[in-house]
Design an enzyme around this catalytic site. Structure first.
Site, short mmCIF file in Angstrom:
data_model
loop_
_atom_site.label_atom_id
_atom_site.label_comp_id
_atom_site.label_asym_id
_atom_site.label_seq_id
_atom_site.Cartn_x
_atom_site.Cartn_y
_atom_site.Cartn_z
N GLU A 146 0.83 -1.21 0.00
CA GLU A 146 0.00 0.00 0.00
C GLU A 146 0.86 1.25 0.00
O GLU A 146 0.57 2.22 -0.70
CB GLU A 146 -0.90 0.03 1.25
CG GLU A 146 -2.09 -0.89 1.20
CD GLU A 146 -2.74 -1.05 2.58
OE1 GLU A 146 -2.48 -0.20 3.46
OE2 GLU A 146 -3.50 -2.02 2.77
N SER A 232 20.02 -8.19 -7.69
CA SER A 232 18.88 -8.41 -8.59
C SER A 232 19.03 -9.50 -9.65
O SER A 232 18.08 -10.22 -9.90
CB SER A 232 18.51 -7.12 -9.30
OG SER A 232 18.41 -6.06 -8.41
N HIS A 361 4.10 -10.03 -9.55
CA HIS A 361 5.55 -10.24 -9.47
C HIS A 361 6.18 -9.15 -8.60
O HIS A 361 7.04 -9.43 -7.76
CB HIS A 361 6.16 -10.22 -10.87
CG HIS A 361 7.63 -10.08 -10.87
ND1 HIS A 361 8.47 -11.10 -10.47
CD2 HIS A 361 8.44 -9.04 -11.18
CE1 HIS A 361 9.73 -10.69 -10.54
NE2 HIS A 361 9.74 -9.45 -10.97
N SER A 362 5.75 -7.92 -8.81
CA SER A 362 6.23 -6.80 -8.01
C SER A 362 5.24 -5.67 -8.19
O SER A 362 4.23 -5.84 -8.86
CB SER A 362 7.62 -6.35 -8.48
OG SER A 362 7.51 -5.71 -9.74
#
Lengths: 469, 407
Positions: A146, A232, A361-362
């Protein structure tokens, strides 16, 4: 005919005893023959033919075998890598096992223990700690997500649907075990004692972040928790895990390395080489694959055509198991057993957990674009791992509705507070832009820092005023 | 160390004054090779001594004449006192490696065929027998992966040395080197360090084909977080190897395929060189020639011709490819006002290109002429012998360039 064939086979077996250790008693069970892997094959093979007793009188038979060898139909032959049995049946190995490799599970969908013994081994304290952590992780994910949507942090990745994987696997390890994660394993760090404030600091990239604001949100790293900083690129941690395990091996430590990755990562070259290396080096690594069905928008059918990831273990000589990823107890028991094997036998183990990535996923992804919303809904509710575990602890009388609402409220409050504090905290100063590139700041970087400082001084309106220099 | 003794008291007859010289030395090599904070001598390129740690060393107060070959190129003085020992470059690398492995049990080697085979250029010969095959580790063929493995091991406390069988193969390890090796110390906020050494032979050999003739220093020079050095003599090979192993930063050590059999007499005493320093090969007045690795020898060959023609070139082996030793280079530029760079890299994006930019930026006022950079053409190295020779800078070209530069 039968007896002669058996006799011939016996003679053929004895000929390869030349590779075995020389001190053999008259009635020794032969388990170890030549190469180690062959030894395991002999021990584990369901076929009794390979297991036989040697008799003293074999000596003469050696010669006998050799003189007859040209005429006999040899059943096995020596190749580099070991002895291979021949067959006259042209049979291609199937590309897909039928039936598929089964999935280990302890609690059924309704939270009833199928394997009572395992379920009984878990104490109330452990179970409640696991449950509370899963709920904390879920709330943390919701609130941070959020926050990203409100523009307070730039990016976030949730572990929705994988709470059991995160917490249970961490619970099965010891704090000395080194963790090399991918990026969907914040729960492992949570279990190890990373506070909500520390999570928030990293996401907001403030000066309290251990990474000093240098990495994207969710790229946590903490050497005191033995949790390696997330990088990453996919699967790069797999060979690094082997290296870390190699280091543990040279130190002879009572610890192992656990590395996490997804189904998509198994397509990377580093996965192949990492497993291969681990097997060859006999490295104490647990390769933990979170097969959650999706690599961003790529479903499994477009990722690989094997029976999941568990079958790939044998291809590299790595022992493997498939576990129900939404069953906290199954994961816990499997990880504990694997850890024992990995450390005492100094071998790698591959654990594939099957689950579903309930979230996107993100925050840069909207998964409803490539998968049906009701599928996501189904896995998020009916197949929810937290709900399943809750049914079990409820039934044991360890948890009540009151406990639930209190815990949720507390966590939410603590988290919102942590976010406020993290948001208000200062960002890392300019000097931290140039430190840690090397051990000590070299002259060329010092020069570049000077140039930057001059620039900031000349044009203060172009730079944020609330960041220290 | 013989050459060191030479300067003290300006003694020429070394042997008899050995005893007295050593007592006047402020830094004694008390240190033992086996661990502990050993006190050892760091010999700087201009011959000055410093003691102690492997990080930046103070400029010593003692003035000592050049340790490295002077104009007369004689190291004859060294033979009359403590003579040192002669060996080939690959043996010097091995000696440095072995000394460091003796000194620190965390040092380990990994790569293809480094174990019982001894390495494809025999740099690790005999080490597996001595230290065991876990510490000198044979890996399967997966460069990205064993480099990644070394990074993981380094983050956990070991000090691995990765050997690429040929530098060109390390292109497969680029992901791990760039994204992890150079970065993880930074992105982890200093929590994890990566003291790895990545080494291997590169450069143009004798008809090895394009894929085995790569100059990786061009590709790696941009990666933040790593250091790069290139060795060219047995003396600096051993010194740089030791310095690289002791450094807390990831270091890429470039060796050259054709230089492994160079023979030189090196000191018996322990010495470690400075990773960030250039080496003064031949002081001069007319022009500064900057070079490294194999091209140093082409330059020195050209220097002979140039001296006969009446020129006085100053030759500097830059050694440190990242970062450049702009102090030594700058002093030279201020003296000669003319620069010639001789390299093996391609014209575009090579070390020479970066060095040209750096010198122009910092020392433009001192230049009397534009910098000339001699490099290989932007072509893959051909296999045919004559074609290959044409892609590498030859001494004749260097002579012509100096003549044009100096007028």
């Amino acid at each position: 005919m039968g007896l002669v064939r058996i006799l011939c086979r016996r003679l053929c077996r004895t000929s390869f005893l030349r590779h075995a250790t020389s001190s053999i008693n008259s009635t020794t069970e032969i388990g170890v023959v030549g190469h180690r892997s062959l030894a395991s094959a002999c021990r584990d093979s369901p076929s009794p033919i390979f297991f036989f007793r040697r008799f003293e009188s074999t000596e003469a038979q050696f010669q006998h075998v050799y003189s007859d060898s040209e005429d006999d139909t040899q059943e096995t032959l020596d190749y580099p890598g070991g002895r291979i049995p021949f067959t006259s049946q042209m049979r291609f190995i199937s590309e897909f096992p039928e039936p598929r490799i089964p999935c280990y599970r302890v609690l059924n969908e309704d939270g009833y223990p199928i394997v009572r013994k395992i379920a009984e081994q878990m104490t109330k304290e452990e179970a409640l700690k696991i449950y509370r952590s899963m709920v904390t992780l879920q709330i943390m994910d919701t609130v941070f997500y959020e926050a990203q949507r409100q523009g307070r942090i730039s990016f976030y990745v949730t572990s929705a649907g994988e709470e059991a994987i995160n917490i249970s696997s961490a619970a099965g390890l010891s704090p000395d075990d080194l963790v090399l994660p991918q990026y969907r394993e914040a729960g492992v760090l949570l279990w190890r004692g990373f506070t909500l404030q520390e999570f928030a600091s990293q996401c907001f990239g403030n000066k309290y972040d251990y990474g000093k604001g240098r990495q994207m949100p969710i790229h946590y790293g903490s050497n005191k928790h033995n949790y390696f900083t997330i990088s990453s690129p996919i699967a790069t941690q797999l060979p690094q895990a082997v290296g870390a395990a190699y280091s543990l091996k040279t130190d002879g430590k009572d610890a192992c390395v656990v590395t996490y990755f997804g189904d998509g990562a198994t397509s990377e070259g580093d996965f192949h080489a990492g497993l291969n290396f681990a097997a060859v080096m006999e490295a104490p690594v647990i390769f933990f694959c979170r097969n959650n069905g999706w690599a961003i928008s790529t479903p499994l059918i477009d990722q690989f055509r094997s029976d999941g990831v568990v079958v790939k273990g044998q291809a590299y000589g790595v022992r493997s198991i498939r576990v129900d990823g939404n069953d906290a107890l199954a994961i816990y028991s499997a990880v504990r057993a694997a850890r024992e094997m990995v450390i005492t036998e100094q071998r790698p183990i591959l654990i594939e957990v099957l689950t579903y990535r309930v979230g996107h996923h993100s925050t840069s992804d909207d998964s409803t674009r490539y998968r049906p919303a009701d599928e996501i809904e189904h896995w998020g509710t009916a197949r929810n791992p937290i709900a399943r575990f809750r049914k079990w602890i409820d039934r044991n009388g360890w948890w009540t509705e009151d406990d639930e609402s209190k815990h949720r409220a507390n966590v939410r409050k603590e988290l919102l507070n942590a976010i406020q504090v993290a948001e208000r905290a200062e960002k890392p100063p300019l000097s931290e832009l140039f430190t840690d590139v090397y051990e000590s700041v070299p002259p060329n970087l010092r020069e570049q820092e000077e140039l930057l400082r001059e620039n900031v001084k000349k044009n203060p309106q172009d730079y944020p005023s609330n960041v220290a220099l | 160390m013989a050459v060191v003794f030479q300067g003290i008291g300006a003694a020429t007859a070394i042997s008899s004054t050995n005893a007295s010289v050593s007592t006047r030395m402020p830094f004694s090599s008390r240190g033992s090779p086996s661990g502990g904070k050993a006190s050892f001598l760091i010999v700087r390129s201009d011959g000055r001594l410093s003691s102690g740690s492997n990080s930046r060393c103070r400029r010593a107060d003692q003035l000592i004449t050049n340790a490295v070959a002077t104009k007369a190129e004689s190291s004859t003085a060294s033979t009359s006192s403590k003579p040192g020992h002669e060996l080939l470059l690959f043996e010097a690398l091995r000696e440095g490696l072995e000394e460091e492995m003796d000194r620190d049990p965390r040092v380990c080697v990994m790569g293809e065929d480094v174990g019982h085979y001894g390495g494809s250029y025999k740099v690790t010969k005999g080490l597996a027998e001595k230290y065991g095959d876990l510490r000198v580790l044979d890996t399967p063929i997966a460069e990205n992966s064993f480099t990644g493995m070394a990074i993981g091991a380094a983050m956990t406390g070991l000090r691995p040395i990765v050997e690429g069988m040929n530098m060109g193969f390390l292109l497969l390890a680029f992901n791990q080197i760039s994204n992890n090796c150079g970065m993880l110390h930074y992105t982890s906020g200093g929590q994890f360090k990566i003291p790895v050494v990545i080494r291997g032979p590169g450069g143009v050999g004798r008809q090895l084909g394009a894929e085995h003739s790569q100059r990786l220093e061009s590709y790696f020079q941009s990666i933040p977080g790593i250091q790069m050095v290139a060795c060219s003599t047995p003396y600096n090979a051993k010194g740089l190897m030791k310095a690289a192993i002791r450094s807390e930063n990831p270091v890429v050590l470039f060796e050259h395929v054709l230089l492994y059999n160079l023979k030189e007499r090196i000191p018996d005493e322990e010495y470690v060189l400075n990773l960030e320093e250039a080496e003064m090969v031949r002081p001069g007045e007319h022009v500064t020639i900057l070079t490294y690795s194999r091209m140093r020898y082409h330059v020195m060959q050209a220097a002979k011709t140039l001296v006969n023609k009446g020129y006085d070139p100053e030759v500097i082996d830059i050694r440190s490819l990242k970062p450049f030793d702009l102090y030594t280079i700058g002093n030279s530029v201020k003296k000669t006002h003319r620069v010639l760079i001789v390299e093996e890299c391609m014209r575009t994006g090579g070390i020479g290109a970066s060095l040209t930019a750096a010198i122009n930026e910092n020392f433009l006022d001192y230049l009397d002429a534009p910098i000339v950079c001699l490099s290989s053409q932007d072509v893959p190295t051909p296999y045919a012998g004559t074609l290959e020779e044409w892609t590498v800078v030859q001494p004749a070209q260097i002579v012509t360039a100096v003549e044009q530069l100096c007028g």
